[in-house]
Design a protein around this motif. Structure first.
Motif, PDB file in Angstrom:
ATOM      1  N   ILE A 164      48.336  25.680  41.576  1.00 23.54           N
ATOM      2  CA  ILE A 164      47.761  27.029  41.555  1.00 23.54           C
ATOM      3  C   ILE A 164      46.314  26.952  42.052  1.00 23.54           C
ATOM      4  N   ILE A 165      46.049  27.637  43.150  1.00 25.33           N
ATOM      5  CA  ILE A 165      44.681  27.651  43.700  1.00 25.33           C
ATOM      6  C   ILE A 165      44.072  29.018  43.376  1.00 25.33           C
ATOM      7  N   LEU A 166      42.988  28.984  42.614  1.00 24.98           N
ATOM      8  CA  LEU A 166      42.407  30.243  42.129  1.00 24.98           C
ATOM      9  C   LEU A 166      41.479  30.886  43.160  1.00 24.98           C
ATOM     10  N   ILE A 167      41.692  32.176  43.401  1.00 25.07           N
ATOM     11  CA  ILE A 167      40.773  32.937  44.266  1.00 25.07           C
ATOM     12  C   ILE A 167      40.413  34.251  43.573  1.00 25.07           C
ATOM     13  N   PRO A 168      39.154  34.697  43.616  1.00 26.64           N
ATOM     14  CA  PRO A 168      37.974  33.970  44.042  1.00 26.64           C
ATOM     15  C   PRO A 168      37.483  33.114  42.871  1.00 26.64           C
ATOM     16  N   GLU A 169      36.549  32.238  43.139  1.00 26.27           N
ATOM     17  CA  GLU A 169      36.001  31.444  42.050  1.00 26.27           C
ATOM     18  C   GLU A 169      35.318  32.404  41.072  1.00 26.27           C
ATOM     19  N   GLY A 170      35.647  32.303  39.817  1.00 27.46           N
ATOM     20  CA  GLY A 170      34.962  33.130  38.808  1.00 27.46           C
ATOM     21  C   GLY A 170      35.548  34.519  38.596  1.00 27.46           C
ATOM     22  N   GLY A 171      36.688  34.847  39.206  1.00 27.78           N
ATOM     23  CA  GLY A 171      37.296  36.168  38.984  1.00 27.78           C
ATOM     24  C   GLY A 171      37.648  36.339  37.504  1.00 27.78           C
ATOM     25  N   HIS A 172      37.205  37.432  36.902  1.00 27.26           N
ATOM     26  CA  HIS A 172      37.405  37.578  35.453  1.00 27.26           C
ATOM     27  C   HIS A 172      37.350  39.030  35.013  1.00 27.26           C
ATOM     28  N   CYS A 173      37.765  39.263  33.772  1.00 27.60           N
ATOM     29  CA  CYS A 173      37.610  40.578  33.141  1.00 27.60           C
ATOM     30  C   CYS A 173      36.484  40.469  32.128  1.00 27.60           C
ATOM     31  N   TYR A 174      35.476  41.336  32.259  1.00 29.89           N
ATOM     32  CA  TYR A 174      34.301  41.239  31.373  1.00 29.89           C
ATOM     33  C   TYR A 174      34.656  41.557  29.912  1.00 29.89           C
ATOM     34  N   VAL A 175      35.717  42.337  29.705  1.00 26.85           N
ATOM     35  CA  VAL A 175      36.097  42.689  28.329  1.00 26.85           C
ATOM     36  C   VAL A 175      36.683  41.452  27.619  1.00 26.85           C
ATOM     37  N   HIS A 176      37.602  40.782  28.298  1.00 25.40           N
ATOM     38  CA  HIS A 176      38.251  39.622  27.663  1.00 25.40           C
ATOM     39  C   HIS A 176      37.346  38.396  27.621  1.00 25.40           C
ATOM     40  N   LYS A 177      36.303  38.395  28.463  1.00 20.89           N
ATOM     41  CA  LYS A 177      35.313  37.298  28.418  1.00 20.89           C
ATOM     42  C   LYS A 177      34.446  37.385  27.168  1.00 20.89           C
ATOM     43  N   MET A 178      34.490  38.550  26.481  1.00 17.41           N
ATOM     44  CA  MET A 178      33.648  38.707  25.277  1.00 17.41           C
ATOM     45  C   MET A 178      34.125  37.812  24.136  1.00 17.41           C
ATOM     46  N   PHE A 179      35.420  37.449  24.167  1.00 12.99           N
ATOM     47  CA  PHE A 179      35.968  36.673  23.048  1.00 12.99           C
ATOM     48  C   PHE A 179      35.621  35.193  23.174  1.00 12.99           C
ATOM     49  N   HIS A 180      35.206  34.616  22.046  1.00  9.38           N
ATOM     50  CA  HIS A 180      34.941  33.170  22.003  1.00  9.38           C
ATOM     51  C   HIS A 180      35.740  32.544  20.868  1.00  9.38           C
ATOM     52  N   LYS A 181      35.898  31.230  20.950  1.00 10.93           N
ATOM     53  CA  LYS A 181      36.732  30.602  19.909  1.00 10.93           C
ATOM     54  C   LYS A 181      36.125  30.807  18.508  1.00 10.93           C
ATOM     55  N   GLY A 182      34.800  30.942  18.447  1.00  9.90           N
ATOM     56  CA  GLY A 182      34.128  31.204  17.164  1.00  9.90           C
ATOM     57  C   GLY A 182      34.588  32.521  16.546  1.00  9.90           C
ATOM     58  N   ASP A 183      34.899  33.511  17.398  1.00 14.14           N
ATOM     59  CA  ASP A 183      35.373  34.804  16.878  1.00 14.14           C
ATOM     60  C   ASP A 183      36.720  34.620  16.179  1.00 14.14           C
ATOM     61  N   ILE A 184      37.525  33.699  16.734  1.00 15.67           N
ATOM     62  CA  ILE A 184      38.842  33.458  16.125  1.00 15.67           C
ATOM     63  C   ILE A 184      38.658  32.777  14.769  1.00 15.67           C
ATOM     64  N   ALA A 185      37.769  31.792  14.727  1.00 15.76           N
ATOM     65  CA  ALA A 185      37.524  31.086  13.455  1.00 15.76           C
ATOM     66  C   ALA A 185      37.044  32.092  12.406  1.00 15.76           C
TER      67      ALA A 185
END
Ligand code: 13P
Ligand code: SF4
Length: 305
Positions: A164-185
């Motif tokens: 799997i070759i990802l295009i573009p580098e860094g493509g993301h959703c800003y909403v889902h990027k808000m979650f961190h593993k600390g939030d799960i803990a």
């Protein structure tokens, strides 16, 4: 109970032979007047089955309404607020897709439906978060150009032998990027009996801490079918609204209260009424692009049915 404005919208819908399609992230008052609520794949399939309707009011973001237009170029597809764009879809241009194809001529191009119509026209097939692995596995090519969501691409990559070759580098959703593993803990400490369900647009380390990684439609089925009673939901907050309306006997909590997709929230009942009365704002895609992208949309629908 419905408000007067909601009743007016429902009457207008009948008068105009219209259908309101709404994404699972729409707020309660819009969910209540929608004819059909779903995730991107469910909405796409529904949009391919509306021959009996003259008008479609699409309460979602631009790429969803564009896809409905691609499937129905002779119908009026309206979006209540024309600024309702998905920033992720705008992260990948058709030029970047063409460039990647030149660099990897032996690769198939799988684009997330969260992409611009011009980019879709360069794809072999589309996918959504509900069917990405199935779509990739349906292809004969062993090398896949995948974009624009890097996390969904990584989610697929770890379940397939294909490259799997990802295009573009860094493509993301800003909403889902808000979650961190600390939030799960933190959430696990607060609700020790709850299952954690997250969307594949979340970072991989967040996915790793979850009990299930699913599309928004997949989350609804999962909660309905589970024998458990408590769930922590790692996606946009209004998915909880739908869960509470449809499965009130089970408890669901947002992984983060701040996980709000701002552009999804641009629509309002007043704007939906305006769409129906004044037939605003029509979505259109240039004919050549619509024709080219229809192949990739239809191929995805065929693989998914
Ligand atoms: P779903 O297709 O899972 O509803 O996701 C759409 C989306 O935009 C997620 O952010
Ligand atoms: Fe786009 Fe993210 Fe909003 Fe989904 S939640 S529509 S991917 S910005």
């Amino acid at each position: 109970m419905l408000t007067d404005l909601q009743k007016e919208i429902i009457d207008l819908k009948d008068e105009k032979n219209a259908i309101i399609l709404a994404h699972n992230y729409q707020p309660k008052e819009i969910q209540e007047v929608a004819d059909f609520l779903g995730d991107s794949l469910e909405l796409c399939i529904k949009a391919s089955e509306i021959d009996d309707k003259d008008l479609v009011v699409f309460c979602g973001v631009d790429f969803m309404a564009e896809t409905a237009f691609i499937l129905n170029p002779d119908k009026k597809i309206l979006i209540p607020d024309k600024d309702a764009e998905c920033p992720m879809a705008h992260m990948l241009s058709s030029y970047e897709v063409k460039e990647a194809k030149e660099k990897h001529p032996d690769a198939a191009v799988v684009l997330y439906v969260n992409s611009l119509a011009e980019a879709k026209a360069e794809a072999d097939i589309l996918c959504t978060s509900a069917n990405a692995l199935k779509v990739v596995e349906s292809l004969k090519e062993d090398k896949i150009l995948f974009g624009p969501d890097n996390n969904l691409g990584k989610f697929v990559a770890r379940q397939t032998d294909k490259e799997i070759i990802l295009i573009p580098e860094g493509g993301h959703c800003y909403v889902h990027k808000m979650f961190h593993k600390g939030d799960i803990a933190f959430a696990k400490e607060k609700y020790p009996n709850a299952q954690i369900i997250v969307h594949p647009e979340c970072d991989i380390e967040v996915q790793d801490f979850a009990d299930a990684v699913l599309s928004t439609g997949g989350m609804i089925s999962y909660v309905k079918e589970s024998s458990d009673n408590e769930f922590i939901i790692g996606t946009e907050v209004d998915l909880i609204t739908r869960l509470k309306r449809e499965i009130p006997e089970k408890k669901s909590y947002p992984l983060l209260d701040e996980a709000i997709c701002k552009t999804m929230k641009l629509h309002s009942l007043e704007k939906v009424k305006n769409s129906l009365v004044n037939e605003e704002y029509p979505i259109s895609v240039p004919e050549d692009i619509a024709k080219k992208s229809l192949k990739a949309v239809q191929r995805m629908i065929d693989v998914s049915k």
